[in-house]
Write a protein that holds these residues in place. Structure first.
Motif, PDB file in Angstrom:
ATOM      1  N   SER A  70       0.854  -1.182   0.000  1.00  0.00           N
ATOM      2  CA  SER A  70       0.000   0.000   0.000  1.00  0.00           C
ATOM      3  C   SER A  70       0.900   1.247   0.000  1.00  0.00           C
ATOM      4  CB  SER A  70      -0.877   0.002   1.248  1.00  0.00           C
ATOM      5  OG  SER A  70      -1.519   1.245   1.406  1.00  0.00           O
ATOM      6  N   VAL A  71       0.565   2.211  -0.865  1.00  0.00           N
ATOM      7  CA  VAL A  71       1.336   3.458  -0.985  1.00  0.00           C
ATOM      8  C   VAL A  71       0.405   4.608  -0.628  1.00  0.00           C
ATOM      9  CG1 VAL A  71       2.715   4.917  -2.515  1.00  0.00           C
ATOM     10  CG2 VAL A  71       2.570   2.457  -2.940  1.00  0.00           C
ATOM     11  N   GLN A  72       0.844   5.488   0.274  1.00  0.00           N
ATOM     12  CA  GLN A  72       0.034   6.648   0.642  1.00  0.00           C
ATOM     13  C   GLN A  72       0.891   7.905   0.675  1.00  0.00           C
ATOM     14  OE1 GLN A  72      -1.900   6.023   4.417  1.00  0.00           O
ATOM     15  NE2 GLN A  72      -3.223   4.405   3.620  1.00  0.00           N
ATOM     16  N   LEU A  73       0.414   8.947   0.001  1.00  0.00           N
ATOM     17  CA  LEU A  73       1.001  10.278   0.125  1.00  0.00           C
ATOM     18  C   LEU A  73       0.260  10.944   1.275  1.00  0.00           C
ATOM     19  CD1 LEU A  73       2.789  12.620  -0.993  1.00  0.00           C
ATOM     20  CD2 LEU A  73       0.814  13.277  -2.372  1.00  0.00           C
ATOM     21  N   GLN A  74       1.003  11.372   2.300  1.00  0.00           N
ATOM     22  CA  GLN A  74       0.375  11.921   3.495  1.00  0.00           C
ATOM     23  C   GLN A  74       0.928  13.301   3.831  1.00  0.00           C
ATOM     24  OE1 GLN A  74       0.990   9.216   6.767  1.00  0.00           O
ATOM     25  NE2 GLN A  74      -0.475   7.738   5.967  1.00  0.00           N
ATOM     26  N   LEU A  75       0.061  14.125   4.422  1.00  0.00           N
ATOM     27  CA  LEU A  75       0.491  15.395   4.993  1.00  0.00           C
ATOM     28  C   LEU A  75       1.181  15.099   6.321  1.00  0.00           C
ATOM     29  CD1 LEU A  75      -2.787  17.357   4.322  1.00  0.00           C
ATOM     30  CD2 LEU A  75      -0.561  17.945   3.365  1.00  0.00           C
ATOM     31  N   THR A  76       2.152  15.909   6.688  1.00  0.00           N
ATOM     32  CA  THR A  76       2.880  15.678   7.940  1.00  0.00           C
ATOM     33  C   THR A  76       2.338  16.497   9.105  1.00  0.00           C
ATOM     34  OG1 THR A  76       4.514  17.344   7.324  1.00  0.00           O
ATOM     35  CG2 THR A  76       5.029  15.043   6.793  1.00  0.00           C
ATOM     36  N   SER A  77       1.280  17.242   8.891  1.00  0.00           N
ATOM     37  CA  SER A  77       0.715  18.090   9.935  1.00  0.00           C
ATOM     38  C   SER A  77       0.271  17.260  11.141  1.00  0.00           C
ATOM     39  CB  SER A  77      -0.478  18.874   9.388  1.00  0.00           C
ATOM     40  OG  SER A  77      -1.098  19.584  10.434  1.00  0.00           O
ATOM     41  N   PRO A  78       0.800  17.560  12.339  1.00  0.00           N
ATOM     42  CA  PRO A  78       0.411  16.796  13.535  1.00  0.00           C
ATOM     43  C   PRO A  78      -0.996  17.133  14.016  1.00  0.00           C
ATOM     44  CG  PRO A  78       1.919  18.545  14.132  1.00  0.00           C
ATOM     45  CD  PRO A  78       1.816  18.546  12.628  1.00  0.00           C
ATOM     46  N   ASP A  79      -1.600  18.200  13.482  1.00  0.00           N
ATOM     47  CA  ASP A  79      -2.935  18.612  13.908  1.00  0.00           C
ATOM     48  C   ASP A  79      -4.050  17.778  13.288  1.00  0.00           C
ATOM     49  OD1 ASP A  79      -1.642  20.629  15.316  1.00  0.00           O
ATOM     50  OD2 ASP A  79      -1.810  22.033  13.646  1.00  0.00           O
ATOM     51  N   LEU A  80      -3.737  17.037  12.226  1.00  0.00           N
ATOM     52  CA  LEU A  80      -4.747  16.254  11.519  1.00  0.00           C
ATOM     53  C   LEU A  80      -4.831  14.825  12.062  1.00  0.00           C
ATOM     54  CD1 LEU A  80      -3.890  17.286   7.849  1.00  0.00           C
ATOM     55  CD2 LEU A  80      -5.796  18.107   9.220  1.00  0.00           C
ATOM     56  N   LYS A  81      -6.014  14.228  11.974  1.00  0.00           N
ATOM     57  CA  LYS A  81      -6.173  12.815  12.303  1.00  0.00           C
ATOM     58  C   LYS A  81      -5.485  12.003  11.213  1.00  0.00           C
ATOM     59  CE  LYS A  81     -10.627  13.446  14.510  1.00  0.00           C
ATOM     60  NZ  LYS A  81     -12.049  13.185  14.435  1.00  0.00           N
ATOM     61  N   SER A  82      -5.104  10.775  11.534  1.00  0.00           N
ATOM     62  CA  SER A  82      -4.338   9.966  10.578  1.00  0.00           C
ATOM     63  C   SER A  82      -5.087   9.755   9.265  1.00  0.00           C
ATOM     64  CB  SER A  82      -3.921   8.640  11.191  1.00  0.00           C
ATOM     65  OG  SER A  82      -5.057   7.910  11.557  1.00  0.00           O
ATOM     66  N   ARG A  83      -6.398   9.543   9.306  1.00  0.00           N
ATOM     67  CA  ARG A  83      -7.130   9.326   8.050  1.00  0.00           C
ATOM     68  C   ARG A  83      -7.277  10.614   7.242  1.00  0.00           C
ATOM     69  NH1 ARG A  83     -12.078   8.327  11.513  1.00  0.00           N
ATOM     70  NH2 ARG A  83     -12.953  10.400  11.707  1.00  0.00           N
ATOM     71  N   ASP A  84      -7.232  11.776   7.900  1.00  0.00           N
ATOM     72  CA  ASP A  84      -7.335  13.053   7.191  1.00  0.00           C
ATOM     73  C   ASP A  84      -6.011  13.472   6.559  1.00  0.00           C
ATOM     74  OD1 ASP A  84     -10.002  13.208   7.934  1.00  0.00           O
ATOM     75  OD2 ASP A  84      -9.569  14.408   9.732  1.00  0.00           O
ATOM     76  N   ARG A  85      -4.926  12.832   6.942  1.00  0.00           N
ATOM     77  CA  ARG A  85      -3.611  13.146   6.388  1.00  0.00           C
ATOM     78  C   ARG A  85      -3.419  12.579   4.986  1.00  0.00           C
ATOM     79  NH1 ARG A  85       0.243  11.786  11.539  1.00  0.00           N
ATOM     80  NH2 ARG A  85      -0.639  13.363  12.899  1.00  0.00           N
ATOM     81  N   VAL A  86      -4.152  11.534   4.636  1.00  0.00           N
ATOM     82  CA  VAL A  86      -3.952  10.844   3.359  1.00  0.00           C
ATOM     83  C   VAL A  86      -4.449  11.718   2.204  1.00  0.00           C
ATOM     84  CG1 VAL A  86      -4.516   8.802   1.989  1.00  0.00           C
ATOM     85  CG2 VAL A  86      -4.155   8.596   4.457  1.00  0.00           C
ATOM     86  N   VAL A  87      -3.532  11.989   1.261  1.00  0.00           N
ATOM     87  CA  VAL A  87      -3.853  12.796   0.089  1.00  0.00           C
ATOM     88  C   VAL A  87      -4.132  11.892  -1.114  1.00  0.00           C
ATOM     89  CG1 VAL A  87      -2.972  14.568  -1.481  1.00  0.00           C
ATOM     90  CG2 VAL A  87      -2.418  14.672   0.948  1.00  0.00           C
ATOM     91  N   ARG A  88      -3.294  10.873  -1.301  1.00  0.00           N
ATOM     92  CA  ARG A  88      -3.444   9.904  -2.395  1.00  0.00           C
ATOM     93  C   ARG A  88      -3.076   8.533  -1.874  1.00  0.00           C
ATOM     94  NH1 ARG A  88      -0.859  11.856  -7.976  1.00  0.00           N
ATOM     95  NH2 ARG A  88      -2.424  10.396  -8.723  1.00  0.00           N
ATOM     96  N   LYS A  89      -3.675   7.494  -2.483  1.00  0.00           N
ATOM     97  CA  LYS A  89      -3.285   6.139  -2.102  1.00  0.00           C
ATOM     98  C   LYS A  89      -3.460   5.193  -3.275  1.00  0.00           C
ATOM     99  CE  LYS A  89      -7.675   5.114   0.149  1.00  0.00           C
ATOM    100  NZ  LYS A  89      -8.301   4.680   1.376  1.00  0.00           N
ATOM    101  N   SER A  90      -2.672   4.119  -3.230  1.00  0.00           N
ATOM    102  CA  SER A  90      -2.696   3.108  -4.274  1.00  0.00           C
ATOM    103  C   SER A  90      -2.122   1.811  -3.702  1.00  0.00           C
ATOM    104  CB  SER A  90      -1.872   3.569  -5.483  1.00  0.00           C
ATOM    105  OG  SER A  90      -1.887   2.598  -6.498  1.00  0.00           O
ATOM    106  N   GLU A  91      -2.241   0.734  -4.471  1.00  0.00           N
ATOM    107  CA  GLU A  91      -1.616  -0.540  -4.111  1.00  0.00           C
ATOM    108  C   GLU A  91      -0.793  -1.025  -5.283  1.00  0.00           C
ATOM    109  OE1 GLU A  91      -3.711  -4.009  -2.682  1.00  0.00           O
ATOM    110  OE2 GLU A  91      -4.556  -2.820  -1.052  1.00  0.00           O
TER     111      GLU A  91
END
Length: 97
Positions: free
Chosen positions: A54-75
């Protein structure tokens, strides 16, 4: 035995960190990172090869919940193709800002 002052592992100029089946690619000091999660493996002689990643592009902001950090994803079906895709996504995301 590795020296504690040795250089960190990098791929295409960016740091890589691994914890069990999770691989983090990029720097937490930047806006985005890539998270790779090895979902399935198969044995090849005495090595475990990743067959589903699984590949996920994520924001690094500590203020966001983990699921809200995901910008793009693929397998992807290999670690190499997952790393290659992640490198492209990360480069494009960091250059767009």
């Amino acid at each position: 035995m590795a020296d504690s002052k040795s250089l960190p592992l990098t791929y295409k100029g960016r740091p890589i960190r691994r914890k069990d089946n999770l691989i983090y690619y990029g720097s937490m000091s930047e806006k985005y990172i890539i998270m790779l999660q090895i979902l399935d493996t198969r044995k090849l002689q005495d090595l475990d090869l990743a067959t589903r990643v699984s590949v996920q592009l994520q924001l690094t902001s500590p203020d966001l919940k983990s699921r809200d950090r995901v910008v793009r994803k693929s397998e992807k079906n290999s670690l190499y193709s997952a790393m290659d895709l992640g490198a492209v996504w990360l480069t494009r995301a960091l250059n767009a800002d």
